[in-house]
Each structure stands twice: as C-alpha cells, then as structure tokens.
Design an enzyme around this catalytic site. Structure first.
Site, PDB file in Angstrom:
ATOM      1  N   ASN A 271       0.811  -1.224   0.000  1.00 29.44           N
ATOM      2  CA  ASN A 271       0.000   0.000   0.000  1.00 29.44           C
ATOM      3  C   ASN A 271       0.849   1.280   0.000  1.00 29.44           C
ATOM      4  OD1 ASN A 271       0.820  -0.638   2.599  1.00 29.44           O
ATOM      5  ND2 ASN A 271      -1.081  -0.006   3.574  1.00 29.44           N
TER       6      ASN A 271
ATOM      7  N   GLY B 125       2.715  -5.758   7.467  1.00 29.20           N
ATOM      8  CA  GLY B 125       1.794  -6.625   6.747  1.00 29.20           C
ATOM      9  C   GLY B 125       0.718  -7.184   7.649  1.00 29.20           C
ATOM     10  N   SER B 126       0.223  -8.356   7.300  1.00 25.59           N
ATOM     11  CA  SER B 126      -0.913  -8.957   8.006  1.00 25.59           C
ATOM     12  C   SER B 126      -0.483  -9.633   9.301  1.00 25.59           C
ATOM     13  CB  SER B 126      -1.602  -9.985   7.106  1.00 25.59           C
ATOM     14  OG  SER B 126      -0.768 -11.124   6.929  1.00 25.59           O
ATOM     15  N   VAL B 127      -1.447  -9.836  10.180  1.00 22.95           N
ATOM     16  CA  VAL B 127      -1.181 -10.511  11.457  1.00 22.95           C
ATOM     17  C   VAL B 127      -0.698 -11.945  11.250  1.00 22.95           C
ATOM     18  CG1 VAL B 127      -2.213 -11.334  13.610  1.00 22.95           C
ATOM     19  CG2 VAL B 127      -2.755  -9.037  12.763  1.00 22.95           C
TER      20      VAL B 127
ATOM     21  N   THR C 168       0.935 -13.352   8.773  1.00 24.90           N
ATOM     22  CA  THR C 168       2.312 -13.361   8.280  1.00 24.90           C
ATOM     23  C   THR C 168       3.266 -12.829   9.333  1.00 24.90           C
ATOM     24  OG1 THR C 168       1.475 -12.993   6.033  1.00 24.90           O
ATOM     25  CG2 THR C 168       3.815 -12.633   6.398  1.00 24.90           C
TER      26      THR C 168
ATOM     27  N   GLU D  91       4.626  -4.250  12.311  1.00 27.82           N
ATOM     28  CA  GLU D  91       3.552  -3.272  12.112  1.00 27.82           C
ATOM     29  C   GLU D  91       2.472  -3.995  11.326  1.00 27.82           C
ATOM     30  OE1 GLU D  91       0.962  -1.261  10.689  1.00 27.82           O
ATOM     31  OE2 GLU D  91       2.375  -0.431   9.237  1.00 27.82           O
TER      32      GLU D  91
ATOM     33  N   CYS E 286      -3.606   0.303   6.963  1.00 26.33           N
ATOM     34  CA  CYS E 286      -3.713  -0.534   8.152  1.00 26.33           C
ATOM     35  C   CYS E 286      -4.310   0.200   9.348  1.00 26.33           C
ATOM     36  CB  CYS E 286      -2.356  -1.104   8.516  1.00 26.33           C
ATOM     37  SG  CYS E 286      -1.053   0.131   8.632  1.00 26.33           S
TER      38      CYS E 286
ATOM     39  N   GLU F 181       7.960   2.722  14.306  1.00 29.30           N
ATOM     40  CA  GLU F 181       8.608   3.357  13.173  1.00 29.30           C
ATOM     41  C   GLU F 181       8.400   4.856  13.303  1.00 29.30           C
ATOM     42  OE1 GLU F 181       8.812   0.190   9.663  1.00 29.30           O
ATOM     43  OE2 GLU F 181       6.762   0.916   9.968  1.00 29.30           O
TER      44      GLU F 181
END
Length: 537
Positions: free
Chosen positions: A200, A275-277, A279, A297, A331, A511
C-alpha cells in the site's frame, strides 16, 4: 542510441497512445541509472508503461532473477494490464545480497554520524528533486491517486532527512563509580537488518525502514511486496548515487519463500515487517529461532469516535480520511465509526453525500481522489465483505459495487465505489475483521463509557480517533483507548517526527520518531577500573 554490449539498453518514450517500455542493461554500473529510468515517466500515462528492467539490487547494481521460469506477472491496478514480471529470489541470491550488505555494513558502521548524515541528506535531496516522476511510477504500480502518491514521496524524503539529523546525535552515557572507576555506554548498530514491505505504501515504507537503520550504522536488505516490486529499487539507486557503500541498501524480490529465507538467515540481526497478522506471526516465529530482534507493524480495525459536541463538518472530513485514503487499503484506518446517536442522522446524510462525490478513476489525473484496488482477487474479497455485511443485516447507504470508469483503457481495472454501511452491530463480520478496502461501518452509541468499552473490544490496537470540542474528554478518551496512536479532531496524520506502531495484535516496536533509534541499535556497557582489582581470593 547505443546498443552494443547490452542485452536491452534502450529507454524509449512513445506517444500516449502507445507504450513506454523501460529497459535496462544486464549489468548496469551507472550511478545515474535511476534518473534515466525516471526520465521515461515524463510522458507516461495510465496504460502506457511496461517495465522489463531488472528489479533486484545488490553489490551496487541492478540484477535480474535467475529462475525466470518462476516469474510471476505484476499487474497495473488501473488497467489490469501486465506491468512487469517479478522473479522471486532463491537461497543463493538471498545469501549474495546479505553478504553484500554485510560487507557494506563493515564500512558504513565505522563512519561518524555526521558522515552518514551527509550521504543521507543527499539521498533526500535527490528524492525531492525527482518526486513527481517517482510518484508517477508508484501510481502505475500501486493504483493510488497521484495526489496521494506525491505526499507519500514527500514523507519518504522527509523521513530520510529527519534521521540524517539524528545520525550525528547518537551517543552513550557516562556513569561515575566509587573509587574513581567509571562506566560508559556505546550505542552501536545491529548489523544487517531486513525490511519486508507492504504494497500500500511501497516507496514510503522502504524509506521508513531504511532511514533509521542507516542512520544507526546498519545495512538493510529490503523485500518489497510481490505486487509492487518497481519503486524500491529506485530508492536503492538513489542511495548509491548519494554515496553509500555498494550493498548498503539491497533489494531482493519475492514472496513468502524469499521472506522465509531472509528471516532464517544467520547473518541477519533484525527483521522489520509490515503486513498482516498471520504473516507477522510467522516472521516472529522464524526470527525467534536465531533470536533476531523484530519490529511488527500489522493490521488494525481502528475505532473513530464522534461525539455530539464535535464540529460536524470536520468530523465528516475526518471519517473520509479515516476510510478512503489509498482506496481504504491503510492498516490504521478508522473503519469502525462510532457516532453519538443525537447527531447520527446529520452525520450519515453528510458523509453519504461526500462519499458519493468522491472522484473514482484514472489515478494519474489530478482530479481523481480514489484509484484502483491492488489486485482483482483483493477487489473481489472486499466486495465479498460488503455482500456478507448485507446478509448480516447491514444497510448499504452508498457504493460497495464494482465501478467501471468511462475511459475504455480502465475497463479492466480493479475499481469499486466507496461504501458506507449503516445499521451495523459490533458482532458483524464487517465490524470485527479488517476489510482493507473502501468500506466504512457506522455504529451508534450513547455514552462515553459505553463507546470506550466497545472501541477496545478488539484484538487489534493500531490506531484510534476522537472528535469532540471538549478538551478534557478528548484527552480522557485518548488515555483509555487501547491503541498505539490516537488522533484528536483529525485522522491519518503521520508526521515522521512521531512514533507509529500498535498495541495488542497490531504488533510491537515503532517506526518514525526518535524512539525508533532504539529499535535499530544496541547498547554496550564498558566498565573501567582505575585502581587495583579487589583481592578476594
């Protein structure tokens, strides 16, 4: 135009009715290559670009994937055309990249902070100078509007500039001990860090991860999303042009298998993943085997709380910002919009009117405010969430359907109309699960105590927001919301000076901001005895 000694060297710009084909040599050595690549963007428009250049970068040059039979097509979201082929890196290539990064780290880590800062400032300057062309390439690969992409590129150079400013300030502490002895601490780099980016914000995330890493003296191997492989390598070329040692910022392409090779590599000291939870959990598990430091994140299902004493116009604009930036593929979006019952009708009327007016279409046009979703399967997934919401009793007030722009070249693109859902309940799928698309779920509430409890009733905790004129209430609610960020009377504002990260299953680590230095460095304590050693034995 020269061609001798090159497999494919030409860079041709054609009229807008034809294609812009971006081709590079098999072993490019020019520090100006990023400028040459971006020059082709000047006359490019949606549906006119095909990228056949090499997308990996280590040892100071672009490199092609060796297993071309494993190439995967990458699509231009706005048209559905094949933009390029992504060849995933295997074990041998990952190892080469990491060794290249380690060699550069040995040189870079010995430089003074001010020396590193000068190089980083030059990289920021180059990005700033080429922002329009980088943004254009980002749009073609990602599908978001050019207006948003320009902001993303600005945030990228600002991030590098910010951490350049911190590079020369890294210092330890002196502690006086009894008898004239003393101790001091040294803030030292970790080594080779891995960054795994999301689709994204491809260029911006590469900058967010690399800037603090490089400021602290580390090297980074970055893996972009396989859906957006094109712009991270531009950043690698810019770093090289700015003067970093060859290998300091490497790019390896690939999907889950390549990511696994990076996380399991023994020379990697840290992994930063966006990314996703699911992964993220795998990244954490793989990194734990060699006790690597990890920053995660991950996803979110963030609450946006709108009280009846708010400035309604600002609240509506905030809700739009919280749901429809980057086609809703953010996100930290505030997709659970809690509105106090007293103002719910007025809010819905205004937010639906504003949502219907959002200009959806060609993302490279200045007037477009919402482009295409990232892939066709993702578009279908988001539309499936809308269908499921209707089955569970939600009411679609607008949008939530495939959108076909009038421009013929966009008919194969992955567009949908932005959606507002009413009559939602906390137990609905659309309220509990991250949709990652332009779908706003509106929920009524009565009291502050009630809405805080409902807002926190989620496994996520990335962001939150509150609109109210009551300053005491604003800070009280912010304190009680279980999220890494709380926006008061605004939403989705992320200056590089402030930390960004989540609570709960939205991850850990940060970050941006000064605190991120701590996640890319380690402390060494040195104890100095000025007298004799105690005669204990």
């Amino acid at each position: 135009m020269k061609s001798r000694g090159f497999e494919q060297i030409c860079l041709r710009a054609y009229p807008s009715s034809c294609s812009v084909v971006v081709l590079l040599p098999s072993a490019c050595i020019s520090n100006k290559m990023s400028l040459a690549t971006l020059d082709s963007m000047g006359g490019a428009s949606t549906g006119t670009v095909t990228v056949t250049e090499q997308l990996n970068f280590w040892a100071g040059k672009r490199l092609g994937g060796r297993n071309s039979e494993r190439a995967e097509p990458v699509f231009e979201p706005a048209t559905g055309r094949v933009l390029c082929q992504m060849v995933p890196c295997g074990a041998e290539e990952v190892d080469e990249a990491i060794k290249s990064a380690h060699s550069a780290y040995v040189q870079w880590s010995k430089k003074a902070g001010m020396e590193r800062a000068r190089v980083m400032l030059e990289a920021a300057r180059i990005i700033r100078e080429r922002r329009e062309k980088i943004a254009k390439l980002e749009v073609i690969n990602n599908g978001k509007s050019i207006t948003e992409a320009l902001v993303d590129i600005d945030i990228a150079w600002q991030c590098i500039e910010y951490y350049a400013g911190l590079a020369g300030t890294l210092a330890g502490q002196h502690v006086q001990l009894p008898g004239g002895a003393f101790a001091y601490t040294r803030r030292e780099p970790l080594g080779v860090c891995v960054g795994i980016g999301a689709w994204n914000y491809p260029f911006q995330i590469a900058a967010w991860k690399s800037a603090p890493a490089l400021a602290c003296g580390n090297a980074m191997v970055f893996k972009p999303s396989p859906f957006t492989p094109v712009t991270a390598v531009i950043l690698a070329e810019i770093y090289k042009e700015a003067g970093v040692p060859d290998g300091l910022f490497c790019v390896v392409q690939g999907g889950a298998e390549t990511g696994s090779l990076l996380c399991n590599h023994p020379k990697v000291a840290k992994v930063s993943f966006t990314g996703s939870v699911p992964t993220g959990k795998k990244v954490m598990e793989m990194s734990a085997k060699t006790v690597k430091q990890v920053t995660l994140e991950l996803g979110g299902k963030s609450p946006l709380i709108i009280f009846k004493d708010c400035d309604l116009g600002n609240a509506v604009k905030g809700a739009l910002m919280a749901n429809f930036l980057t086609q809703g593929q953010v996100c930290c979006n505030g997709t659970r919009v809690f509105v106090q019952k007293d103002i719910l009708p007025q809010f819905l009327e205004e937010v639906v009117k504003r949502t219907k007016a959002i200009a959806v279409g060609d993302p490279l046009l200045d007037g477009t405010r919402m482009g295409a979703l990232i892939t066709k399967p993702h578009l279908e997934k988001v539309l499936g969430f809308v269908s499921q919401a209707k089955k569970e009793g939600a009411r679609v007030l607008c949008g939530g359907e495939p959108f076909v722009p009038t421009d013929p070249k966009l008919k194969g693109g992955y567009f949908m109309s932005p959606c507002v859902l009413d009559n939602c309940r906390d137990d609905m799928t659309c309220v509990k699960e991250e949709i990652f698309g332009p779908v706003m779920s509106v929920l009524p509430f009565d009291t502050e105590e009630e809405v805080i409890k409902r807002a926190n009733n989620t496994t996520f905790g990335l962001a939150s927001g509150v609109f109210t004129r009551d300053i005491s209430r604003a800070h009280r609610v912010a304190e009680n919301l279980e999220a890494g960020t709380c926006f008061i009377n605004n939403y989705n504002i992320s200056p590089v000076e402030v930390p960004f990260g989540g609570y709960k299953m939205s991850g850990f680590g940060r970050e941006n901001g000064q605190v991120t230095i701590e996640y890319y460095s380690q402390l060494k304590t040195v104890v100095v005895e000025m007298g004799d050693v105690e005669d204990y034995f």
